[in-house]
Write an enzyme that holds these catalytic residues in place. Structure first.
Site, PDB file in Angstrom:
ATOM      1  N   HIS A 167      13.225 -10.906  -6.053  1.00 45.56           N
ATOM      2  CA  HIS A 167      14.425 -11.600  -5.571  1.00 45.56           C
ATOM      3  C   HIS A 167      15.251 -12.087  -6.757  1.00 45.56           C
ATOM      4  CE1 HIS A 167      16.990 -13.713  -2.804  1.00 45.56           C
ATOM      5  NE2 HIS A 167      16.721 -14.893  -3.341  1.00 45.56           N
ATOM      6  N   ASN A 206      20.764 -19.931  -4.877  1.00 42.62           N
ATOM      7  CA  ASN A 206      20.284 -18.823  -4.059  1.00 42.62           C
ATOM      8  C   ASN A 206      21.441 -18.280  -3.208  1.00 42.62           C
ATOM      9  OD1 ASN A 206      18.508 -16.983  -2.980  1.00 42.62           O
ATOM     10  ND2 ASN A 206      17.164 -18.479  -2.011  1.00 42.62           N
TER      11      ASN A 206
END
Length: 344
Positions: free
Chosen positions: A291, A311
């Site tokens: 990620h 994020n």
């Protein structure tokens, strides 16, 4: 008795099917009514409405609800021991997903071969502040949600370019993640099925720029490339890497260069439901990176050093879309294993 004709047989089969269906519906109703199997109906209903969930059948909803209940119990158990962990969890839009489903759908960062990268050299004899938050300097755009698209690589790359450009031009311009998703496929990325920050940077370098977000808005799905050189919001001339695994060099880069794109192992269940505090997990890998995110600062709280990381899962996740990841703890989750930033 005489032989039954085809109509009689079909009638019996039809009645049998009706009884089976009725029996199944009764079972469903009983299961839904059982407090130990179908609990917190009101909370479940609110969650579905808030996250706009609907299901194809009652059976499918039962399955998703059972997953939601299991995740809820996991969150509650963790939070009951939050003092030990140092961070809390909360139910969010991932509540009806199993861990494997979450990983397949969202953790799609793919590492590609690097070539021609410069390595960051930490300035000598420089002392950095104990804490830094680039959001307060006007070089970080607002948190977005990548939705059902596996595009964290595009958000991390765009974020690093936004920060570098804002610091150079003294003006913050949101850049187009959709541009990267649609147009960097020939370079090895996979649209909404994942990609690599380095490959995204390489596309921008070779392409001569990346369009602005306003001219090329995010769709959350791959489309044909619509890049228009008239709408360029930033350019890049190369890519710089941080020495793999060096949190010291990463801090130096964050402090002296600006926001840095990183890749981490986010497959730990707690990461999925992170809410607040300093995320600290000994079970995540320093090499299996899946990620991409953006380091926008660092600091310390209650004796724990942390990285402030942006994020792309919306503001309903974490601390308004951010996570504090433990710093100076053996490069936990690979935060410094594959850190990159663009040259302008």
């Amino acid at each position: 008795m005489g032989d039954r004709g085809p109509c009689t047989v079909k009638s019996l089969e039809g009645m049998l099917n009706v009884f089976i269906a009725l029996g199944f519906l009764c079972l469903v109703e009983l299961t839904y009514a059982a407090p130990d199997r179908y609990e917190n109906l009101q909370e479940w209903s609110v969650w579905k409405g808030h996250h706009q969930r609907s299901y194809e059948s009652q059976l499918q909803e039962m399955e998703r609800h059972s997953i939601w209940v299991a995740n809820k119990k996991y969150i509650e158990h963790h939070n009951a021991n939050a003092d030990l962990f140092g961070y809390t969890l909360a139910m969010n839009g991932f509540g009806d997903l199993m861990s494997a489903e979450f990983t397949e759908r969202y953790l799609t960062h793919k590492h590609s071969q690097r070539s021609g990268l410069q390595t960051f050299e930490s300035p000598k004899g420089v002392t950095y502040a104990d804490s830094l938050d680039w959001r307060t300097r006007g070089v970080v755009t607002s948190v977005q949600s990548q939705g059902q698209c596996g595009s964290s690589y595009a958000f991390a790359a765009a974020g690093a370019l936004e920060g570098a450009t804002a610091l150079a031009a003294d003006k913050l311009v949101a850049l187009s993640e959709q541009n990267i998703i649609d147009c960097s496929v020939p370079y090895g990325n996979h649209g909404c099925s994942g990609g690599d920050v380095y490959t995204a940077f390489k596309y921008v370098v070779d392409n001569g720029g990346i369009d602005t977000e306003s001219s090329y808005p995010y769709k959350g799905k791959k489309s044909s490339c619509q890049y228009n050189s008239k709408n360029v919001g930033a350019i890049s001339t190369g890519v710089v890497k941080i020495a793999s695994g060096s949190e010291t060099d990463l801090l130096s880069a964050v402090a002296s260069v600006g926001p840095i794109a990183v890749a981490v192992d986010a497959s730990v269940n707690a990461f999925m439901f992170y809410q607040s505090g300093v995320f600290d997990s000994s079970t995540c890998s320093t090499s299996k990176l899946n990620h991409a995110m953006l380091v926008t600062g660092y600091g310390s709280t209650n004796g724990k050093d942390y990285w402030l990381v942006k994020n792309s899962w919306g503001t309903g996740w974490g601390e308004s879309g951010y996570i504090k990841m433990v710093r100076n703890k053996y490069n936990q989750c690979g935060i410094a294993s594959d850190a990159l930033y663009p040259m302008l």
